[in-house]
Scaffold this motif. Structure first.
Motif, PDB file in Angstrom:
ATOM      1  N   SER A 146      32.771  41.582  60.065  1.00 39.27           N
ATOM      2  CA  SER A 146      32.971  40.249  59.488  1.00 39.27           C
ATOM      3  C   SER A 146      32.664  39.177  60.532  1.00 39.27           C
ATOM      4  CB  SER A 146      34.404  40.109  58.963  1.00 39.27           C
ATOM      5  OG  SER A 146      34.652  41.085  57.959  1.00 39.27           O
ATOM      6  N   SER A 147      32.972  39.457  61.795  1.00 37.02           N
ATOM      7  CA  SER A 147      32.666  38.493  62.866  1.00 37.02           C
ATOM      8  C   SER A 147      31.159  38.310  63.012  1.00 37.02           C
ATOM      9  CB  SER A 147      33.255  38.982  64.196  1.00 37.02           C
ATOM     10  OG  SER A 147      34.644  39.142  64.098  1.00 37.02           O
ATOM     11  N   ASN A 161      35.163  31.335  60.120  1.00 38.17           N
ATOM     12  CA  ASN A 161      35.954  32.430  59.530  1.00 38.17           C
ATOM     13  C   ASN A 161      35.719  32.478  58.024  1.00 38.17           C
ATOM     14  OD1 ASN A 161      37.675  34.642  59.707  1.00 38.17           O
ATOM     15  ND2 ASN A 161      39.536  33.433  59.497  1.00 38.17           N
ATOM     16  N   THR A 184      38.264  37.607  59.207  1.00 37.86           N
ATOM     17  CA  THR A 184      38.369  38.586  60.283  1.00 37.86           C
ATOM     18  C   THR A 184      39.855  38.761  60.605  1.00 37.86           C
ATOM     19  OG1 THR A 184      38.280  36.893  62.001  1.00 37.86           O
ATOM     20  CG2 THR A 184      36.185  37.831  61.286  1.00 37.86           C
TER      21      THR A 184
END
Ligand SMILES: Nc1nc2c(ncn2[C@@H]2O[C@H](COP(=O)(O)OP(=O)(O)OP(=O)(O)O)[C@@H](O)[C@H]2O)c(=O)[nH]1
Ligand SMILES: [Mg+2]
Length: 195
Positions: free
Chosen positions: A37-38, A48, A52
């Motif tokens: 996700s990062s 974001n 995350t």
């Protein structure tokens, strides 16, 4: 690609929910907590947008992020997360396997490994599985901000050897903190999209 426009189209738990557009798709796979996700956030220039967490097991659905009305990134639940029940893990496994083997729009997969450690058995199995299905794959060794510069060559060698990478170009070092590697990863994606 310089990304301005991004939308979470669907968090899917069933193939019926997958978008019906023909946009090319790039999926991100890897162990829970490795940084999928990062990496998604860095690629789409958001902080974001893809959620995350320092707790593994955050992403539990196939999340389709539409990018610039041209393509999708698919943020996939991580493997190797013990706290998810066996039944849940099997359900994820089937959903991911089905997606990766049958999705016409899929142009390539980014497999993330933790640049601080040797690839795990799960990392190796995943890579072999992607090779078996002839799915074009870029391996990204991430969290390299945590690796001493003098140890980076060792990371490259360990990952290349453990996964038996066909070419050095199949591996890219990355950090979501410094964003090192972002442009190279985008180049690979655009090449897979036929740009
Ligand atoms: N130092 C450092 N930390 C990172 C990097 N990438 C991710 N992290 C951290 O690692 C943790 C997990 O990141 P996520 O992006 O949520 O990992 P994920 O692979 O999506 O995890 P699941 O959704 O649980 O499968 C978070 O605390 C991130 O801040 C990186 O390049 N460097
Ligand atoms: Mg995630």
């Amino acid at each position: 690609m310089e990304v301005h426009n991004v939308d979470l189209t669907i968090s899917a738990v069933d193939p019926k929910q997958y978008p019906s557009t023909n946009y090319p798709e790039i999926a991100l796979v890897g162990r829970s907590n490795v940084g999928k996700s990062s990496l998604t956030n860095v690629l789409i220039n958001r902080r974001n947008f893809a959620h995350t967490s320092s707790q593994p097991g955050k992403t539990q659905t196939l999340n389709f992020y539409e990018v610039e009305h041209q393509m999708y990134f698919i943020d996939v639940p991580g493997y190797g997360y013990a706290k998810v029940s066996k039944k849940e893990r099997e359900r994820f496994g089937q959903m991911i396997e089905e997606y990766l083997t049958t999705r016409q729009q899929l142009r390539g997969v980014i497999e993330l490994v933790d640049g601080r450690h040797k690839p795990s058995d799960d990392d190796i199995s995943m890579y072999q599985w992607l090779r078996y299905y002839n799915i074009p794959t870029l391996v990204v060794a991430t969290k390299i901000d945590k690796v001493k510069p003098s140890a980076l060559n060792r990371t490259i060698n360990e990952v290349s050897r453990a996964l038996e990478l066909p070419s050095p170009d199949d591996l890219q070092l990355f950090s979501a903190v410094s964003k090192q590697g972002k442009d190279k990863i985008w180049q690979w994606i655009e090449q897979r999209m036929g740009k």
